[in-house]
Design an enzyme around this catalytic site. Structure first.
Site, mmCIF file in Angstrom:
data_model
loop_
_atom_site.group_PDB
_atom_site.id
_atom_site.type_symbol
_atom_site.label_atom_id
_atom_site.label_comp_id
_atom_site.label_asym_id
_atom_site.label_seq_id
_atom_site.Cartn_x
_atom_site.Cartn_y
_atom_site.Cartn_z
ATOM 1 C CG HIS A 101 8.707 1.341 2.499
ATOM 2 N ND1 HIS A 101 8.819 1.822 1.212
ATOM 3 C CD2 HIS A 101 7.957 0.209 2.422
ATOM 4 C CE1 HIS A 101 8.162 1.016 0.391
ATOM 5 N NE2 HIS A 101 7.631 0.028 1.090
ATOM 6 C CG ASP A 104 11.635 3.954 1.912
ATOM 7 O OD1 ASP A 104 12.362 2.975 1.695
ATOM 8 O OD2 ASP A 104 10.443 4.025 1.559
#
Length: 437
Positions: A101, A104
């Site tokens: 993501h 992340d």
């Protein structure tokens, strides 16, 4: 390269008799099965979020894992160290892909402008690390559910300004995925659902998310992204009810908005469990609807009503799942991403290796068993024989639209049909013979 995991050089295949906990017993990347190598069949990936971002916290306790990059005061410096350690892990594990993501890999910061700067800085680093290591991006995505702004959803939010912020994140994440050579882009509606119908306009929210997905498709074609767009079904958690409940629900949504030729599904085993389905069912349904895209490999606990995201450890479950994938022609741009995390008590950094090694071996052995089932054609012969009548004159006339209810009522006067055994017990014994040989 960093040397965070200094006790391991590289995980290698040593065969089923090996007692080395840091060796593959069944995953031989170059072994050819049904005309393709294991690596080509499985297309393994490690997820960034559970593996390098999770600190071991849960609803009842703070983080239990000791991760050096999570202690740094500078979030961007921490993200850079995290990338170093992530690629050390990926390289030593020997997997070809990873997934992330947007938040992340880079800190979100305190403004949209800061988010973009941080994200682009880390994308530059990931691009370099991919070139150095040969590790590729299976898919990217945007996290439009963790920030409190998304507490009422992203695309389904009652505030169009929040919808716009989510669109901006997806814009950046899609562009980065293309730049990094990502082979898919995933859309998981973490909070695209409702807590109560008392304050929810279902029709409006469905129209909002439908338009959002149409814009995603439009942007894909505008930037020339050649990968596959994927929606990941999940029935609930964190919301009470989510609009992408299961594969069949997603297909109905895609049909409504004319997207069934543009978007496929990323199926997670644990989400199938939460939806009251088997992993095999969701894959078979996606294959039947021509929307099978990719897999999030993990397992759930049928006794628990939440996403436990454990590593897959059942050869039986995964043999049946991979059998459906092989029957459908295998994965193309998709792969098996380990959307799985170690347990909160697994505080040794090398537990990350044990979790992934075991899961990879489970998939490898499952692939071997499923391939033998396909190769022998025994099960398919039983299914073909069961439906053989539909290849005859009567069956073909019905399917071709050449029969009416009235005509069939007339034909039924001369019929005395007899049922035949479904042979379920016999078939289950056959399958056990393949799995436990």
């Amino acid at each position: 390269m960093t040397n965070y995991f200094d006790k391991i050089e590289k995980v290698k295949y040593e065969g089923a008799d090996s007692t080395n906990p840091f060796a593959y017993k069944h995953y031989n990347a170059n072994e050819v099965i049904l005309g393709k190598t294991m690596a080509e069949h499985l297309r393994l990936a490690v997820c960034y979020w559970h593996t390098f971002c999770w600190n071991g916290n849960d609803m009842f306790g703070v983080g239990s894992l000791d991760r050096s990059w999570q202690k740094m005061s500078d979030p961007l410096a921490a993200a850079k160290q995290k990338a170093d350690i992530a690629f050390e892990f990926l390289t030593k594990l020997g997997v070809p892909y990873y997934c992330f993501h947007d938040v992340d890999i880079a800190p979100e910061g305190n403004s949209y402008q800061e988010y973009v700067r941080n994200f682009n800085t880390i994308v530059d680093i990931l691009e370099q690390k991919q070139a150095e290591s040969g590790v590729k991006l299976l898919w990217g995505t945007a996290n439009c559910f963790s920030n409190p702004r998304y507490m009422s959803g992203a695309a389904t939010n009652p505030n169009p300004e929040i919808f716009t912020r989510a669109a901006a994140q997806v814009f950046n994440a899609m562009n980065a995925t293309k730049r990094l050579g990502g082979e898919n882009y995933v859309l998981w509606g973490g909070r695209e659902g409702y807590e109560t119908l008392l304050n929810t306009d279902l029709r409006r929210e469905r129209e909002q998310i439908g338009r959002f997905m149409q814009m995603v498709v439009e942007h894909k074609h505008k930037i020339g992204f050649s990968g596959t767009l994927l929606i990941e079904p999940k029935p609930q958690e964190p919301t009470k009810h989510q609009y992408d409940y299961d594969v069949a629900t997603v297909y109905g949504f895609l049909k409504q908005f004319g997207l069934e030729k543009e978007i496929k599904v990323n199926i997670e085993a644990n989400h199938a469990t939460l939806a009251g389905h088997t992993f095999q069912h969701e894959i078979a349904t996606a294959a039947a609807l021509d929307i099978l895209g990719s897999i999030d490999a993990n397992r759930g606990d049928p006794q628990l009503g939440w996403d436990t995201d454990q590593f897959p450890n059942s050869v039986e479950e995964n043999t049946l799942a991979i059998y459906e994938i092989l029957k459908a022609g295998g994965l193309t741009t998709g792969g098996f991403n380990f959307d799985a995390k170690i347990r909160r008590q697994s505080i040794n950094p090398y537990d990350l290796f044990h979790g992934h090694i075991g899961a990879i071996d489970v998939l490898a052995l499952s692939l071997k068993r499923a391939a033998k089932m396909v190769e022998d054609h025994t099960l398919q012969n039983i299914v073909d024989q069961r439906y053989a009548g539909w290849n005859g004159e009567l069956g073909q006339q019905i399917l071709a639209g050449k029969s009416s209810l009235e005509a069939l009522a007339q034909a039924a006067q001369n019929l005395d049909p007899n049922p035949v055994s479904g042979q379920q017990e016999y078939i289950e014994n056959l399958v056990n013979g393949y799995i436990y040989r």
